[in-house]
Design a protein around this motif. Structure first.
Motif, PDB file in Angstrom:
ATOM      1  N   SER A  49       0.841  -1.192   0.000  1.00 54.06           N
ATOM      2  CA  SER A  49       0.000   0.000   0.000  1.00 54.06           C
ATOM      3  C   SER A  49       0.879   1.245   0.000  1.00 54.06           C
ATOM      4  N   LEU A  50       0.283   2.377  -0.193  1.00 58.42           N
ATOM      5  CA  LEU A  50       1.012   3.639  -0.319  1.00 58.42           C
ATOM      6  C   LEU A  50       1.901   3.916   0.890  1.00 58.42           C
ATOM      7  N   ARG A  51       1.479   3.567   2.090  1.00 56.96           N
ATOM      8  CA  ARG A  51       2.250   3.854   3.303  1.00 56.96           C
ATOM      9  C   ARG A  51       3.129   2.695   3.759  1.00 56.96           C
ATOM     10  N   ASP A  52       3.240   1.647   2.968  1.00 53.58           N
ATOM     11  CA  ASP A  52       4.063   0.496   3.336  1.00 53.58           C
ATOM     12  C   ASP A  52       5.539   0.838   3.134  1.00 53.58           C
ATOM     13  N   ARG A  53       6.305   0.819   4.245  1.00 49.15           N
ATOM     14  CA  ARG A  53       7.727   1.166   4.180  1.00 49.15           C
ATOM     15  C   ARG A  53       8.622  -0.063   4.127  1.00 49.15           C
ATOM     16  N   ASP A  54       8.061  -1.240   4.245  1.00 45.28           N
ATOM     17  CA  ASP A  54       8.854  -2.480   4.232  1.00 45.28           C
ATOM     18  C   ASP A  54       7.990  -3.565   3.585  1.00 45.28           C
ATOM     19  N   ILE A  55       7.989  -3.595   2.277  1.00 42.06           N
ATOM     20  CA  ILE A  55       7.049  -4.432   1.529  1.00 42.06           C
ATOM     21  C   ILE A  55       7.159  -5.920   1.867  1.00 42.06           C
ATOM     22  N   HIS A  56       8.349  -6.387   2.235  1.00 43.29           N
ATOM     23  CA  HIS A  56       8.532  -7.800   2.570  1.00 43.29           C
ATOM     24  C   HIS A  56       8.562  -8.050   4.074  1.00 43.29           C
ATOM     25  N   SER A  57       8.448  -6.984   4.869  1.00 41.91           N
ATOM     26  CA  SER A  57       8.525  -7.056   6.342  1.00 41.91           C
ATOM     27  C   SER A  57       9.847  -7.653   6.809  1.00 41.91           C
ATOM     28  N   GLY A  58      10.863  -7.548   5.994  1.00 40.49           N
ATOM     29  CA  GLY A  58      12.156  -8.143   6.310  1.00 40.49           C
ATOM     30  C   GLY A  58      12.975  -7.392   7.343  1.00 40.49           C
ATOM     31  N   GLN A  59      12.557  -6.176   7.711  1.00 42.40           N
ATOM     32  CA  GLN A  59      13.318  -5.388   8.684  1.00 42.40           C
ATOM     33  C   GLN A  59      12.592  -5.255  10.026  1.00 42.40           C
ATOM     34  N   GLN A  60      11.458  -5.888  10.162  1.00 40.26           N
ATOM     35  CA  GLN A  60      10.639  -5.708  11.358  1.00 40.26           C
ATOM     36  C   GLN A  60      11.169  -6.431  12.591  1.00 40.26           C
ATOM     37  N   HIS A  61      12.095  -7.335  12.423  1.00 38.93           N
ATOM     38  CA  HIS A  61      12.620  -8.117  13.541  1.00 38.93           C
ATOM     39  C   HIS A  61      13.584  -7.342  14.444  1.00 38.93           C
ATOM     40  N   VAL A  62      14.075  -6.212  14.008  1.00 37.80           N
ATOM     41  CA  VAL A  62      15.135  -5.511  14.732  1.00 37.80           C
ATOM     42  C   VAL A  62      14.748  -5.140  16.173  1.00 37.80           C
ATOM     43  N   PRO A  63      13.586  -4.522  16.431  1.00 41.89           N
ATOM     44  CA  PRO A  63      13.259  -4.223  17.835  1.00 41.89           C
ATOM     45  C   PRO A  63      13.206  -5.476  18.713  1.00 41.89           C
ATOM     46  N   LEU A  64      12.727  -6.573  18.174  1.00 40.95           N
ATOM     47  CA  LEU A  64      12.675  -7.826  18.929  1.00 40.95           C
ATOM     48  C   LEU A  64      14.082  -8.337  19.212  1.00 40.95           C
ATOM     49  N   ALA A  65      14.942  -8.315  18.215  1.00 42.22           N
ATOM     50  CA  ALA A  65      16.317  -8.784  18.396  1.00 42.22           C
ATOM     51  C   ALA A  65      17.083  -7.926  19.395  1.00 42.22           C
ATOM     52  N   MET A  66      16.767  -6.644  19.458  1.00 38.93           N
ATOM     53  CA  MET A  66      17.466  -5.719  20.348  1.00 38.93           C
ATOM     54  C   MET A  66      16.876  -5.678  21.758  1.00 38.93           C
ATOM     55  N   LEU A  67      15.834  -6.463  22.019  1.00 35.70           N
ATOM     56  CA  LEU A  67      15.194  -6.474  23.335  1.00 35.70           C
ATOM     57  C   LEU A  67      16.155  -7.003  24.392  1.00 35.70           C
ATOM     58  N   PRO A  68      16.485  -6.187  25.406  1.00 36.25           N
ATOM     59  CA  PRO A  68      17.411  -6.645  26.447  1.00 36.25           C
ATOM     60  C   PRO A  68      16.813  -7.764  27.292  1.00 36.25           C
ATOM     61  N   VAL A  69      17.637  -8.738  27.574  1.00 36.82           N
ATOM     62  CA  VAL A  69      17.230  -9.853  28.437  1.00 36.82           C
ATOM     63  C   VAL A  69      17.438  -9.420  29.886  1.00 36.82           C
ATOM     64  N   PRO A  70      16.411  -9.554  30.732  1.00 37.65           N
ATOM     65  CA  PRO A  70      16.596  -9.190  32.137  1.00 37.65           C
ATOM     66  C   PRO A  70      17.714 -10.021  32.779  1.00 37.65           C
ATOM     67  N   THR A  71      18.450  -9.420  33.670  1.00 39.46           N
ATOM     68  CA  THR A  71      19.564 -10.126  34.304  1.00 39.46           C
ATOM     69  C   THR A  71      19.083 -11.283  35.156  1.00 39.46           C
ATOM     70  N   ALA A  72      17.826 -11.278  35.569  1.00 40.21           N
ATOM     71  CA  ALA A  72      17.292 -12.377  36.375  1.00 40.21           C
ATOM     72  C   ALA A  72      17.049 -13.632  35.552  1.00 40.21           C
ATOM     73  N   CYS A  73      17.051 -13.504  34.220  1.00 38.84           N
ATOM     74  CA  CYS A  73      16.780 -14.661  33.353  1.00 38.84           C
ATOM     75  C   CYS A  73      18.000 -15.554  33.255  1.00 38.84           C
TER      76      CYS A  73
END
Length: 110
Positions: free
Chosen positions: A86-110
């Motif tokens: 669509s006109l506002r789609d900035r990542d047509i394949h959604s191939g870059q959407q994983h970055v915030p998940l990958a950068m999620l800090p693991v709590p030290t208690a884990c």
């Protein structure tokens, strides 16, 4: 000596990826290196629908999470903010959407 930041989900994973799951959904997959990393990623107290909703600005009731212990994989799916191509789609394949998940800090208690 350079300072290192907190351990992230991406540090514990063999691969973190995102892709389209049809034109209206995004799927992300965490392929964890081992059972210990999987245990952290699969811990619902740490990684749950609310966490994903906060990272991606989506309604937590629309998020689907699948924990697959035999493969050390966590799969997450949710609706795309706009339809693929669509006109506002900035990542047509959604191939870059994983970055915030990958950068999620693991709590030290884990």
């Amino acid at each position: 000596m350079a300072e290192t930041g907190p351990t992230t989900l991406g540090d514990l994973a063999f691969e973190v990826r995102s892709k389209n799951a049809g034109p209206f959904w995004i799927t992300m997959e965490l392929f964890m290196r081992d059972a210990e990393g999987y245990g952290i990623a699969a811990d619902a107290a740490f990684l749950n629908e609310r966490t994903v909703a906060e990272l991606y600005g989506v309604d937590e009731t629309r998020i689907q999470m699948f924990r697959i212990p035999s493969l050390n994989v966590v799969k997450i799916s949710f609706p795309r903010p706009v339809g693929q191509g669509s006109l506002r789609d900035r990542d047509i394949h959604s191939g870059q959407q994983h970055v915030p998940l990958a950068m999620l800090p693991v709590p030290t208690a884990c």
